[in-house]
Enzyme design. Structure first.
Site, PDB file in Angstrom:
ATOM      1  N   ARG A 158      15.316  -2.085   0.929  1.00  0.00           N
ATOM      2  CA  ARG A 158      15.903  -0.649   1.225  1.00  0.00           C
ATOM      3  C   ARG A 158      16.918  -0.638   2.049  1.00  0.00           C
ATOM      4  O   ARG A 158      17.238  -1.422   2.651  1.00  0.00           O
ATOM      5  CB  ARG A 158      14.410   0.171   1.917  1.00  0.00           C
ATOM      6  CG  ARG A 158      13.145  -0.104   0.876  1.00  0.00           C
ATOM      7  CD  ARG A 158      12.068   0.746   1.673  1.00  0.00           C
ATOM      8  NE  ARG A 158      10.620   0.663   0.932  1.00  0.00           N
ATOM      9  CZ  ARG A 158       9.961  -0.290   1.337  1.00  0.00           C
ATOM     10  NH1 ARG A 158       9.953  -1.353   2.145  1.00  0.00           N
ATOM     11  NH2 ARG A 158       8.691  -0.001   0.586  1.00  0.00           N
TER      12      ARG A 158
ATOM     13  N   ARG B  38      17.679  -1.518  -5.684  1.00  0.00           N
ATOM     14  CA  ARG B  38      16.271  -1.953  -5.479  1.00  0.00           C
ATOM     15  C   ARG B  38      15.386  -1.842  -6.903  1.00  0.00           C
ATOM     16  O   ARG B  38      14.821  -2.629  -7.323  1.00  0.00           O
ATOM     17  CB  ARG B  38      15.676  -1.065  -4.493  1.00  0.00           C
ATOM     18  CG  ARG B  38      14.231  -1.455  -4.008  1.00  0.00           C
ATOM     19  CD  ARG B  38      13.773  -0.614  -2.730  1.00  0.00           C
ATOM     20  NE  ARG B  38      12.332  -0.557  -2.695  1.00  0.00           N
ATOM     21  CZ  ARG B  38      11.511  -1.433  -2.136  1.00  0.00           C
ATOM     22  NH1 ARG B  38      12.095  -2.431  -1.717  1.00  0.00           N
ATOM     23  NH2 ARG B  38      10.359  -1.291  -1.956  1.00  0.00           N
TER      24      ARG B  38
ATOM     25  N   LYS C  61       8.443  -0.380   5.731  1.00  0.00           N
ATOM     26  CA  LYS C  61       7.864   0.760   6.507  1.00  0.00           C
ATOM     27  C   LYS C  61       6.614   0.386   7.532  1.00  0.00           C
ATOM     28  O   LYS C  61       5.906  -0.565   7.077  1.00  0.00           O
ATOM     29  CB  LYS C  61       7.255   1.639   5.418  1.00  0.00           C
ATOM     30  CG  LYS C  61       8.327   2.198   4.252  1.00  0.00           C
ATOM     31  CD  LYS C  61       7.713   3.096   3.246  1.00  0.00           C
ATOM     32  CE  LYS C  61       8.993   3.525   2.490  1.00  0.00           C
ATOM     33  NZ  LYS C  61       8.299   4.333   1.405  1.00  0.00           N
TER      34      LYS C  61
ATOM     35  N   HIS D 259       5.619  -3.486  -1.236  1.00  0.00           N
ATOM     36  CA  HIS D 259       4.651  -2.370  -1.483  1.00  0.00           C
ATOM     37  C   HIS D 259       3.300  -2.731  -1.194  1.00  0.00           C
ATOM     38  O   HIS D 259       2.769  -3.914  -1.423  1.00  0.00           O
ATOM     39  CB  HIS D 259       4.410  -2.270  -3.013  1.00  0.00           C
ATOM     40  CG  HIS D 259       5.733  -1.605  -3.620  1.00  0.00           C
ATOM     41  ND1 HIS D 259       6.291  -1.765  -5.138  1.00  0.00           N
ATOM     42  CD2 HIS D 259       6.712  -0.871  -2.961  1.00  0.00           C
ATOM     43  CE1 HIS D 259       7.227  -1.143  -5.489  1.00  0.00           C
ATOM     44  NE2 HIS D 259       7.640  -0.448  -4.123  1.00  0.00           N
TER      45      HIS D 259
ATOM     46  N   TYR E  74       7.180  -0.270 -12.553  1.00  0.00           N
ATOM     47  CA  TYR E  74       8.430  -1.128 -13.025  1.00  0.00           C
ATOM     48  C   TYR E  74       8.126  -1.837 -14.365  1.00  0.00           C
ATOM     49  O   TYR E  74       8.844  -2.063 -15.268  1.00  0.00           O
ATOM     50  CB  TYR E  74       8.950  -2.003 -12.325  1.00  0.00           C
ATOM     51  CG  TYR E  74       9.485  -1.492 -10.930  1.00  0.00           C
ATOM     52  CD1 TYR E  74      10.727  -0.975 -10.862  1.00  0.00           C
ATOM     53  CD2 TYR E  74       8.551  -1.253  -9.716  1.00  0.00           C
ATOM     54  CE1 TYR E  74      11.161  -0.367  -9.692  1.00  0.00           C
ATOM     55  CE2 TYR E  74       9.118  -0.682  -8.696  1.00  0.00           C
ATOM     56  CZ  TYR E  74      10.560  -0.203  -8.640  1.00  0.00           C
ATOM     57  OH  TYR E  74      11.207   0.479  -7.656  1.00  0.00           O
TER      58      TYR E  74
END
Length: 300
Positions: A150, A248, A173, A271, A280
C-alpha cells in the site's frame, strides 16, 4: 410529528455525538427524503410507522423513486432511518423499533482495476534515467509492483526495513508486520537508488531513516507517490487512471494469473481474511472467460 422527531435526532447527533457539519447535512438530506415519503402516505407520527411501511419505503427507494438512487445511496438513507428509529426507541418516544428488520442492500462487488503487464513495463521504462529523482521513481515503482505494498506502507519504510537482498519488512493496517520477497528487478532498482541517489537527496535535508526521500531530503509523502505514479503512466501513454493502488491490484492479479495460490497472495497483501483476496480470482476468471470466448471455435 415526524419533522419534530427528526429534528430531535439531528440535535442529538450534533450535541451528543459531535458530528461534523457536512455529516449532519447529509443526515438531514436523507431524512428529508424519508419525511417526504411518510407525508405523502399520510403518516405524520413516527410512532405509527410499522415494519411494513419501512419495507414499502425501501422498495420505493430501490424501484419507484425518481430519479432513482444508487445502491450506496439507498444504503446510506436506510442507515439514517434506522438510526432515527433506534434513537426514538431509546428516548421512549416509540414502543418498538420498526426498522429492526430493515437490511440495507449490499453494494455491487467492484472488481479491482489492474493494468496489463505490458503497461506496467511501459511505466517502468518511462522512469529510466540517471538523475536522482528518476532513480528514486524507478525504485518506488519497482517496489510497489514487486511487493503489492500500500502507498502508506511504502512511505513508512525505513532503510532498515530492507531486511536483506531478498525481502522487505512492511507494516500494514494496525501495525501488523509482514515479510515480502523482493524480486531481482526491484532489488537492482533499490541498489541503484541507495548508492547513486539517496545520499544526494539526504544531503538536502535533515538526517532521516526514511527509505524514500523527497526533493528536499525529507520522507517522501503519499501525494508525491501518487503524483510520480500518475506521471509515469502519462509518459507511458496509458490513458486509464493509474494510482499506487492500481499497482497493488496488478500485483495480485498477475500473481494469480500466473498460478499463485490465493492464500499465498493473501499473506503477501496482508489481508486478514482470504475472502478479501478472493475478489482477485474473479478478475482472473473473467480474463480466462474472455480469452476462451474469443479463441474457441465453438464458444459462441
Amino acid at each position: 410529528m415526524t419533522a419534530a422527531g427528526i429534528e430531535e435526532y439531528l440535535r442529538h447527533l450534533a450535541i451528543e455525538r459531535g458530528l461534523a457539519r457536512n455529516t449532519l447535512a447529509a443526515y438531514r438530506r436523507d431524512l428529508t427524503i424519508y419525511d417526504g415519503w411518510l407525508e405523502a402516505r399520510g403518516i405524520r407520527d413516527l410512532a405509527a410507522v410499522t415494519d411494513t411501511d419501512l419495507g414499502a419505503f425501501q422498495r420505493h427507494l430501490a424501484a419507484e423513486r425518481q430519479p432513482p438512487l444508487a445502491t450506496s445511496s439507498i444504503a446510506r438513507v436506510l442507515s439514517a432511518v434506522r438510526g432515527l428509529h433506534r434513537f426514538l426507541l431509546a428516548e421512549g418516544d416509540v414502543e418498538t423499533d420498526a426498522s429492526r428488520d430493515v437490511r440495507p442492500p449490499k453494494p455491487p462487488r467492484r472488481l479491482p482495476k489492474a493494468i496489463p503487464v505490458e503497461d506496467v513495463e511501459a511505466m517502468l521504462a518511462a522512469t529510466e534515467g540517471d538523475e536522482p529523482l528518476r532513480l528514486r521513481d524507478r525504485a518506488v515503482l519497482e517496489l510497489l509492483y514487486a511487493t503489492g505494498a500500500r502507498v502508506s506502507e511504502l512511505t513508512a519504510l525505513n532503510v532498515d526495513d530492507l531486511v536483506d537482498d531478498e525481502v522487505v519488512r512492511l507494516f500494514g493496517k494496525g501495525g501488523k508486520q509482514r515479510i515480502v520477497p523482493v524480486g531481482s528487478y526491484a532489488r537492482a532498482a533499490l541498489d541503484a537508488y541507495l548508492v547513486r541517489a539517496r545520499p544526494l537527496l539526504s544531503a538536502l535535508g535533515r538526517a532521516t531513516p526514511a527509505l524514500f526521500l523527497g526533493a528536499r531530503g525529507g520522507r517522501l509523502g503519499r501525494q508525491a507517490v501518487w503524483d510520480l505514479v500518475s506521471d509515469a503512466a502519462e509518459r507511458a501513454g496509458i490513458t486509464a487512471d493509474v494510482s499506487p493502488h492500481t499497482l497493488r491490484h496488478s500485483f495480485a492479479t498477475h500473481l494469480l494469473a500466473g498460478g499463485a495460490d490465493v492464500r499465498v497472495v493473501q499473506e503477501l497483501l496482508g489481508h486478514s481474511s482470504v475472502a478479501t483476496t478472493q475478489i482477485y480470482t474473479l478478475v482472473t476468471v473473467d480474463t480466462l472467460r474472455e480469452m476462451y470466448t474469443q479463441a474457441h471455435p465453438r464458444a459462441r
